[in-house]
Design a protein around this motif. Structure first.
Motif, mmCIF file in Angstrom:
data_model
loop_
_atom_site.group_PDB
_atom_site.id
_atom_site.type_symbol
_atom_site.label_atom_id
_atom_site.label_comp_id
_atom_site.label_asym_id
_atom_site.label_seq_id
_atom_site.Cartn_x
_atom_site.Cartn_y
_atom_site.Cartn_z
ATOM 1 N N GLY A 19 0.786 -1.225 0.000
ATOM 2 C CA GLY A 19 0.000 0.000 0.000
ATOM 3 C C GLY A 19 0.816 1.272 0.000
ATOM 4 N N GLN A 20 2.120 1.146 0.078
ATOM 5 C CA GLN A 20 2.984 2.322 0.120
ATOM 6 C C GLN A 20 3.287 2.820 -1.280
ATOM 7 O OE1 GLN A 20 6.350 1.934 2.727
ATOM 8 N NE2 GLN A 20 7.577 3.385 1.545
ATOM 9 N N LEU A 21 3.371 4.140 -1.434
ATOM 10 C CA LEU A 21 3.721 4.728 -2.723
ATOM 11 C C LEU A 21 5.128 4.302 -3.115
ATOM 12 C CD1 LEU A 21 2.714 6.972 -4.822
ATOM 13 C CD2 LEU A 21 4.202 8.521 -3.553
ATOM 14 N N ALA A 139 8.927 20.646 0.644
ATOM 15 C CA ALA A 139 7.623 20.095 1.009
ATOM 16 C C ALA A 139 7.597 18.581 0.839
ATOM 17 C CB ALA A 139 6.531 20.746 0.155
ATOM 18 N N ILE A 140 8.190 18.086 -0.246
ATOM 19 C CA ILE A 140 8.247 16.636 -0.491
ATOM 20 C C ILE A 140 9.058 15.947 0.596
ATOM 21 C CG2 ILE A 140 9.163 14.867 -2.041
ATOM 22 C CD1 ILE A 140 8.505 16.807 -4.386
ATOM 23 N N ALA A 141 10.218 16.516 0.917
ATOM 24 C CA ALA A 141 11.084 15.920 1.934
ATOM 25 C C ALA A 141 10.406 15.910 3.303
ATOM 26 C CB ALA A 141 12.404 16.674 2.004
ATOM 27 N N ASN A 142 9.719 16.995 3.651
ATOM 28 C CA ASN A 142 9.035 17.069 4.947
ATOM 29 C C ASN A 142 7.954 16.003 5.051
ATOM 30 O OD1 ASN A 142 10.602 19.204 5.855
ATOM 31 N ND2 ASN A 142 9.159 20.773 5.156
ATOM 32 N N GLU A 143 7.181 15.833 3.982
ATOM 33 C CA GLU A 143 6.130 14.809 3.992
ATOM 34 C C GLU A 143 6.730 13.409 4.051
ATOM 35 O OE1 GLU A 143 2.823 14.754 4.149
ATOM 36 O OE2 GLU A 143 2.680 16.930 4.357
ATOM 37 N N TYR A 144 7.787 13.209 3.289
ATOM 38 C CA TYR A 144 8.398 11.887 3.207
ATOM 39 C C TYR A 144 8.905 11.418 4.573
ATOM 40 C CZ TYR A 144 11.418 8.089 1.631
ATOM 41 O OH TYR A 144 12.004 6.864 1.459
ATOM 42 N N HIS A 145 9.427 12.343 5.353
ATOM 43 C CA HIS A 145 9.992 11.980 6.649
ATOM 44 C C HIS A 145 8.980 12.120 7.790
ATOM 45 C CE1 HIS A 145 14.004 11.417 5.074
ATOM 46 N NE2 HIS A 145 13.929 12.583 4.462
ATOM 47 N N SER A 146 7.738 12.413 7.461
ATOM 48 C CA SER A 146 6.704 12.551 8.482
ATOM 49 C C SER A 146 5.911 11.256 8.611
ATOM 50 C CB SER A 146 5.752 13.696 8.114
ATOM 51 O OG SER A 146 4.821 13.280 7.123
ATOM 52 N N SER A 147 5.008 11.228 9.565
ATOM 53 C CA SER A 147 4.100 10.089 9.721
ATOM 54 C C SER A 147 2.650 10.562 9.678
ATOM 55 C CB SER A 147 4.390 9.366 11.041
ATOM 56 O OG SER A 147 4.309 10.268 12.135
ATOM 57 N N LYS A 148 2.409 11.636 8.956
ATOM 58 C CA LYS A 148 1.080 12.226 8.891
ATOM 59 C C LYS A 148 0.135 11.373 8.039
ATOM 60 C CE LYS A 148 2.897 16.958 9.238
ATOM 61 N NZ LYS A 148 3.039 18.256 8.538
ATOM 62 N N ILE A 149 -1.116 11.450 8.348
ATOM 63 C CA ILE A 149 -2.134 10.773 7.549
ATOM 64 C C ILE A 149 -2.153 11.378 6.147
ATOM 65 C CG2 ILE A 149 -4.623 10.409 7.271
ATOM 66 C CD1 ILE A 149 -4.831 10.374 10.327
ATOM 67 N N GLY A 150 -2.205 10.511 5.146
ATOM 68 C CA GLY A 150 -2.285 10.985 3.760
ATOM 69 C C GLY A 150 -0.979 11.478 3.191
ATOM 70 N N LYS A 151 0.160 11.114 3.840
ATOM 71 C CA LYS A 151 1.455 11.641 3.400
ATOM 72 C C LYS A 151 1.761 11.278 1.955
ATOM 73 C CE LYS A 151 5.290 9.519 4.641
ATOM 74 N NZ LYS A 151 6.431 9.009 5.451
ATOM 75 N N SER A 157 1.055 14.397 -5.152
ATOM 76 C CA SER A 157 0.594 15.667 -5.720
ATOM 77 C C SER A 157 1.758 16.646 -5.886
ATOM 78 C CB SER A 157 -0.495 16.282 -4.839
ATOM 79 O OG SER A 157 0.019 16.715 -3.590
ATOM 80 N N LYS A 158 2.693 16.650 -4.929
ATOM 81 C CA LYS A 158 3.844 17.556 -5.009
ATOM 82 C C LYS A 158 4.814 17.110 -6.110
ATOM 83 C CE LYS A 158 2.719 20.373 -1.706
ATOM 84 N NZ LYS A 158 2.370 21.796 -2.007
ATOM 85 N N VAL A 159 4.995 15.790 -6.272
ATOM 86 C CA VAL A 159 5.869 15.297 -7.336
ATOM 87 C C VAL A 159 5.278 15.645 -8.700
ATOM 88 C CG1 VAL A 159 6.797 13.229 -8.438
ATOM 89 C CG2 VAL A 159 6.886 13.462 -5.961
ATOM 90 N N ILE A 160 3.977 15.461 -8.851
ATOM 91 C CA ILE A 160 3.322 15.838 -10.111
ATOM 92 C C ILE A 160 3.501 17.326 -10.373
ATOM 93 C CG2 ILE A 160 1.088 16.097 -11.270
ATOM 94 C CD1 ILE A 160 2.104 13.256 -11.318
#
Length: 294
Positions: A19-21, A139-151, A157-160
Protein backbone atom coordinates in the motif's frame (compact mmCIF):
# COMPACT_ATOMS: atom_id res chain seq x y z
CA UNK A 1 40.38 4.56 -15.90
CA UNK A 2 37.88 2.00 -17.11
CA UNK A 3 34.22 2.85 -16.50
CA UNK A 4 31.76 0.04 -15.85
CA UNK A 5 28.03 0.39 -15.83
CA UNK A 6 26.27 -0.17 -12.52
CA UNK A 7 22.63 -1.22 -12.19
CA UNK A 8 20.41 -0.15 -9.31
CA UNK A 9 17.12 -1.97 -8.76
CA UNK A 10 14.33 0.13 -7.33
CA UNK A 11 13.50 -2.46 -4.68
CA UNK A 12 16.83 -1.72 -3.01
CA UNK A 13 15.72 1.83 -2.26
CA UNK A 14 12.44 2.23 -0.41
CA UNK A 15 11.89 -1.34 0.85
CA UNK A 16 8.24 -0.81 0.06
CA UNK A 17 5.45 -2.07 2.27
CA UNK A 18 2.03 -3.05 1.00
CA UNK A 19 0.00 0.00 0.00
CA UNK A 20 2.98 2.32 0.12
CA UNK A 21 3.72 4.73 -2.72
CA UNK A 22 6.68 3.45 -4.80
CA UNK A 23 8.75 6.51 -3.97
CA UNK A 24 12.06 7.47 -2.38
CA UNK A 25 13.77 10.83 -1.92
CA UNK A 26 16.95 12.18 -0.38
CA UNK A 27 19.13 15.27 -0.28
CA UNK A 28 22.81 14.55 -0.85
CA UNK A 29 25.91 16.68 -0.44
CA UNK A 30 28.10 15.10 -3.10
CA UNK A 31 31.79 15.36 -2.27
CA UNK A 32 32.63 12.42 -4.52
CA UNK A 33 31.62 11.59 -8.07
CA UNK A 34 28.70 9.24 -8.79
CA UNK A 35 29.82 6.54 -11.25
CA UNK A 36 28.04 5.60 -14.43
CA UNK A 37 24.81 3.79 -13.61
CA UNK A 38 21.20 3.15 -14.57
CA UNK A 39 18.08 1.96 -12.77
CA UNK A 40 14.56 0.72 -13.38
CA UNK A 41 12.71 3.72 -11.93
CA UNK A 42 12.21 7.38 -12.86
CA UNK A 43 14.41 10.01 -11.29
CA UNK A 44 13.91 13.74 -10.89
CA UNK A 45 16.94 15.58 -9.53
CA UNK A 46 17.43 19.25 -8.71
CA UNK A 47 20.64 21.13 -7.86
CA UNK A 48 20.10 23.27 -4.77
CA UNK A 49 23.74 24.39 -4.40
CA UNK A 50 27.17 23.70 -5.84
CA UNK A 51 28.61 22.93 -9.26
CA UNK A 52 29.59 19.98 -11.38
CA UNK A 53 28.71 18.14 -14.56
CA UNK A 54 26.32 15.34 -15.50
CA UNK A 55 26.69 13.00 -18.44
CA UNK A 56 23.24 11.78 -19.38
CA UNK A 57 22.91 9.25 -22.21
CA UNK A 58 26.30 10.30 -23.53
CA UNK A 59 25.62 14.07 -23.40
CA UNK A 60 27.48 16.16 -20.82
CA UNK A 61 25.98 19.33 -19.39
CA UNK A 62 26.85 21.70 -16.56
CA UNK A 63 25.21 21.37 -13.16
CA UNK A 64 24.63 24.55 -11.17
CA UNK A 65 21.99 25.89 -8.77
CA UNK A 66 18.65 25.56 -10.59
CA UNK A 67 19.68 22.69 -12.89
CA UNK A 68 17.04 19.96 -13.16
CA UNK A 69 17.22 16.51 -14.75
CA UNK A 70 14.56 13.88 -15.47
CA UNK A 71 15.52 10.30 -16.29
CA UNK A 72 13.36 7.52 -17.64
CA UNK A 73 14.07 3.89 -16.65
CA UNK A 74 17.47 2.65 -17.88
CA UNK A 75 18.73 6.06 -18.93
CA UNK A 76 22.48 6.11 -18.26
CA UNK A 77 24.15 8.87 -16.26
CA UNK A 78 27.06 9.85 -14.07
CA UNK A 79 27.85 12.96 -12.04
CA UNK A 80 31.13 14.75 -11.43
CA UNK A 81 31.17 17.27 -8.60
CA UNK A 82 33.41 20.26 -7.96
CA UNK A 83 35.47 19.72 -4.76
CA UNK A 84 35.57 23.49 -4.15
CA UNK A 85 31.76 23.73 -4.45
CA UNK A 86 30.20 20.29 -3.77
CA UNK A 87 26.80 19.60 -5.22
CA UNK A 88 23.79 19.65 -2.93
CA UNK A 89 21.37 17.52 -4.91
CA UNK A 90 17.73 16.73 -4.16
CA UNK A 91 16.60 13.47 -5.80
CA UNK A 92 13.19 11.84 -6.15
CA UNK A 93 13.07 8.23 -7.36
CA UNK A 94 9.74 6.62 -8.16
CA UNK A 95 8.00 3.95 -10.18
CA UNK A 96 6.76 4.91 -13.63
CA UNK A 97 3.22 4.00 -12.56
CA UNK A 98 3.09 7.18 -10.46
CA UNK A 99 2.58 9.35 -13.53
CA UNK A 100 -0.17 7.08 -14.89
CA UNK A 101 -2.24 6.46 -11.75
CA UNK A 102 -4.75 9.14 -12.68
CA UNK A 103 -6.32 9.75 -16.08
CA UNK A 104 -6.03 13.49 -15.38
CA UNK A 105 -2.24 13.13 -15.61
CA UNK A 106 -2.31 11.43 -19.01
CA UNK A 107 -1.10 14.45 -20.98
CA UNK A 108 1.79 15.03 -18.60
CA UNK A 109 2.75 11.35 -18.65
CA UNK A 110 2.76 11.24 -22.43
CA UNK A 111 5.12 14.21 -22.59
CA UNK A 112 7.45 12.83 -19.92
CA UNK A 113 7.80 9.52 -21.78
CA UNK A 114 9.49 11.50 -24.53
CA UNK A 115 12.33 12.71 -22.29
CA UNK A 116 15.60 12.23 -24.13
CA UNK A 117 13.82 12.35 -27.48
CA UNK A 118 11.36 15.18 -28.30
CA UNK A 119 11.75 16.54 -24.76
CA UNK A 120 15.28 17.19 -23.43
CA UNK A 121 16.28 15.34 -20.25
CA UNK A 122 17.64 18.40 -18.44
CA UNK A 123 17.22 22.15 -18.19
CA UNK A 124 18.33 25.16 -16.16
CA UNK A 125 15.41 26.81 -14.35
CA UNK A 126 15.13 30.58 -14.17
CA UNK A 127 15.20 32.35 -10.81
CA UNK A 128 11.44 32.16 -10.17
CA UNK A 129 11.21 28.52 -11.28
CA UNK A 130 14.19 27.54 -9.13
CA UNK A 131 12.65 29.24 -6.10
CA UNK A 132 9.39 27.36 -6.65
CA UNK A 133 11.22 24.05 -7.13
CA UNK A 134 13.16 24.60 -3.89
CA UNK A 135 9.88 25.00 -2.03
CA UNK A 136 8.48 21.85 -3.64
CA UNK A 137 11.58 19.85 -2.73
CA UNK A 138 11.31 20.97 0.89
CA UNK A 139 7.62 20.10 1.01
CA UNK A 140 8.25 16.64 -0.49
CA UNK A 141 11.08 15.92 1.93
CA UNK A 142 9.04 17.07 4.95
CA UNK A 143 6.13 14.81 3.99
CA UNK A 144 8.40 11.89 3.21
CA UNK A 145 9.99 11.98 6.65
CA UNK A 146 6.70 12.55 8.48
CA UNK A 147 4.10 10.09 9.72
CA UNK A 148 1.08 12.23 8.89
CA UNK A 149 -2.13 10.77 7.55
CA UNK A 150 -2.28 10.98 3.76
CA UNK A 151 1.46 11.64 3.40
CA UNK A 152 1.73 9.63 0.18
CA UNK A 153 -1.20 11.45 -1.39
CA UNK A 154 0.52 14.75 -0.63
CA UNK A 155 3.86 13.45 -1.92
CA UNK A 156 2.32 12.31 -5.19
CA UNK A 157 0.59 15.67 -5.72
CA UNK A 158 3.84 17.56 -5.01
CA UNK A 159 5.87 15.30 -7.34
CA UNK A 160 3.32 15.84 -10.11
CA UNK A 161 3.56 19.58 -9.47
CA UNK A 162 7.36 19.39 -9.72
CA UNK A 163 7.13 17.44 -13.00
CA UNK A 164 4.72 20.02 -14.38
CA UNK A 165 7.16 22.79 -13.44
CA UNK A 166 9.95 20.85 -15.16
CA UNK A 167 7.99 20.44 -18.41
CA UNK A 168 6.76 24.04 -18.40
CA UNK A 169 10.34 25.28 -18.09
CA UNK A 170 10.83 24.44 -21.76
CA UNK A 171 9.85 26.65 -24.64
CA UNK A 172 6.37 26.52 -26.14
CA UNK A 173 7.82 25.18 -29.40
CA UNK A 174 9.39 22.18 -27.66
CA UNK A 175 6.22 21.43 -25.68
CA UNK A 176 4.02 21.76 -28.76
CA UNK A 177 6.21 19.23 -30.56
CA UNK A 178 5.82 16.82 -27.66
CA UNK A 179 2.08 17.42 -27.44
CA UNK A 180 1.61 16.76 -31.14
CA UNK A 181 3.22 13.36 -30.65
CA UNK A 182 0.87 12.41 -27.83
CA UNK A 183 -2.58 13.73 -28.67
CA UNK A 184 -5.77 11.68 -28.46
CA UNK A 185 -4.28 8.55 -26.93
CA UNK A 186 -6.13 5.73 -25.19
CA UNK A 187 -5.03 4.48 -21.78
CA UNK A 188 -4.26 1.04 -23.25
CA UNK A 189 -2.04 2.59 -25.92
CA UNK A 190 0.13 4.32 -23.34
CA UNK A 191 0.26 1.21 -21.20
CA UNK A 192 1.78 -0.58 -24.19
CA UNK A 193 4.30 2.16 -24.92
CA UNK A 194 5.14 2.44 -21.22
CA UNK A 195 5.77 -1.31 -21.10
CA UNK A 196 8.13 -1.11 -24.07
CA UNK A 197 10.06 1.75 -22.43
CA UNK A 198 10.59 -0.21 -19.24
CA UNK A 199 11.30 -3.60 -20.83
CA UNK A 200 13.26 -2.88 -24.00
CA UNK A 201 16.41 -4.42 -22.54
CA UNK A 202 14.60 -7.74 -22.14
CA UNK A 203 13.37 -10.15 -24.80
CA UNK A 204 10.51 -8.26 -26.40
CA UNK A 205 8.51 -9.13 -29.51
CA UNK A 206 5.39 -7.88 -31.19
CA UNK A 207 3.71 -11.25 -30.62
CA UNK A 208 4.62 -11.05 -26.94
CA UNK A 209 3.01 -7.61 -26.68
CA UNK A 210 -0.11 -8.89 -28.42
CA UNK A 211 -0.49 -11.72 -25.93
CA UNK A 212 0.20 -9.55 -22.89
CA UNK A 213 -2.28 -6.82 -23.85
CA UNK A 214 -4.74 -9.02 -25.78
CA UNK A 215 -4.50 -7.02 -29.01
CA UNK A 216 -3.76 -7.93 -32.62
CA UNK A 217 -0.46 -7.39 -34.48
CA UNK A 218 -2.28 -4.84 -36.65
CA UNK A 219 -3.21 -2.89 -33.49
CA UNK A 220 0.43 -2.72 -32.36
CA UNK A 221 1.55 -1.66 -35.85
CA UNK A 222 -1.06 1.11 -36.08
CA UNK A 223 -0.25 2.31 -32.55
CA UNK A 224 3.45 2.88 -33.14
CA UNK A 225 2.86 4.37 -36.57
CA UNK A 226 0.24 6.77 -35.21
CA UNK A 227 2.04 7.89 -32.07
CA UNK A 228 5.72 7.70 -33.00
CA UNK A 229 5.60 7.49 -36.80
CA UNK A 230 7.73 4.38 -36.70
CA UNK A 231 7.25 0.61 -36.78
CA UNK A 232 7.39 -1.26 -33.47
CA UNK A 233 10.60 -3.15 -34.27
CA UNK A 234 12.31 0.00 -35.53
CA UNK A 235 11.36 1.81 -32.32
CA UNK A 236 12.64 -1.07 -30.21
CA UNK A 237 15.90 -0.94 -32.14
CA UNK A 238 16.04 2.84 -31.71
CA UNK A 239 15.82 2.53 -27.90
CA UNK A 240 18.50 -0.16 -27.87
CA UNK A 241 20.84 1.72 -30.22
CA UNK A 242 20.43 4.89 -28.16
CA UNK A 243 21.54 2.94 -25.11
CA UNK A 244 24.42 1.35 -27.02
CA UNK A 245 25.70 4.73 -28.22
CA UNK A 246 25.67 5.99 -24.63
CA UNK A 247 27.70 2.98 -23.49
CA UNK A 248 30.14 3.36 -26.37
CA UNK A 249 30.67 7.03 -25.48
CA UNK A 250 30.89 6.72 -21.72
CA UNK A 251 32.38 3.31 -20.92
CA UNK A 252 35.19 1.03 -22.01
CA UNK A 253 32.95 -2.03 -22.13
CA UNK A 254 33.67 -4.30 -25.08
CA UNK A 255 31.42 -3.90 -28.12
CA UNK A 256 30.23 -7.47 -27.61
CA UNK A 257 29.25 -6.78 -23.99
CA UNK A 258 27.47 -3.61 -25.07
CA UNK A 259 25.44 -5.53 -27.66
CA UNK A 260 24.23 -7.91 -24.93
CA UNK A 261 23.66 -5.14 -22.37
CA UNK A 262 21.57 -3.20 -24.92
CA UNK A 263 19.13 -6.05 -25.41
CA UNK A 264 20.26 -7.52 -28.74
CA UNK A 265 20.06 -11.31 -29.07
CA UNK A 266 23.04 -11.54 -31.43
CA UNK A 267 26.12 -9.48 -32.21
CA UNK A 268 25.38 -9.73 -35.93
CA UNK A 269 21.94 -8.15 -35.45
CA UNK A 270 23.44 -5.47 -33.22
CA UNK A 271 26.09 -4.52 -35.78
CA UNK A 272 23.58 -4.40 -38.63
CA UNK A 273 20.97 -2.37 -36.74
CA UNK A 274 23.55 0.00 -35.25
CA UNK A 275 24.94 0.78 -38.70
CA UNK A 276 21.45 1.33 -40.09
CA UNK A 277 20.76 3.94 -37.41
CA UNK A 278 24.14 5.69 -37.21
CA UNK A 279 25.71 5.07 -40.61
CA UNK A 280 28.77 3.39 -39.09
CA UNK A 281 29.76 0.29 -37.15
CA UNK A 282 29.89 0.41 -33.33
CA UNK A 283 33.71 0.27 -33.34
CA UNK A 284 34.01 3.09 -35.90
CA UNK A 285 31.43 5.13 -33.96
CA UNK A 286 33.46 4.79 -30.74
CA UNK A 287 36.75 5.58 -32.50
CA UNK A 288 35.33 8.59 -34.34
CA UNK A 289 33.69 9.97 -31.20
CA UNK A 290 36.91 9.56 -29.19
CA UNK A 291 38.94 11.36 -31.83
CA UNK A 292 36.46 14.24 -32.00
CA UNK A 293 36.93 15.05 -28.30
CA UNK A 294 40.70 14.47 -28.11
Amino acid sequence: MTAYLEYTDSVNYPNLKKGQLPFYCLTNLLKDDIPLHHHDFLELSFVMNGYGTETLNGITHELKPGSISFLLPHHIHEIHTNPQAPLQLFCCMFDISLIFESTTDADLGRILLQAGNQLPSYNDLNENEAREMNLLCSAIANEYHSSKIGKYSVIRSKVIEALVLYTRSYSTAILNQSNNQSANMKKLDWEIIQFVHTNYLNELTQDGLCKKFNVSPAYISRLFQKVLNIHFLDYLHLLRVRRATSLLLTTEMSVLDISVDSGFDSFRTFSRVFKEHTGMSPRVFRKTSSESVS
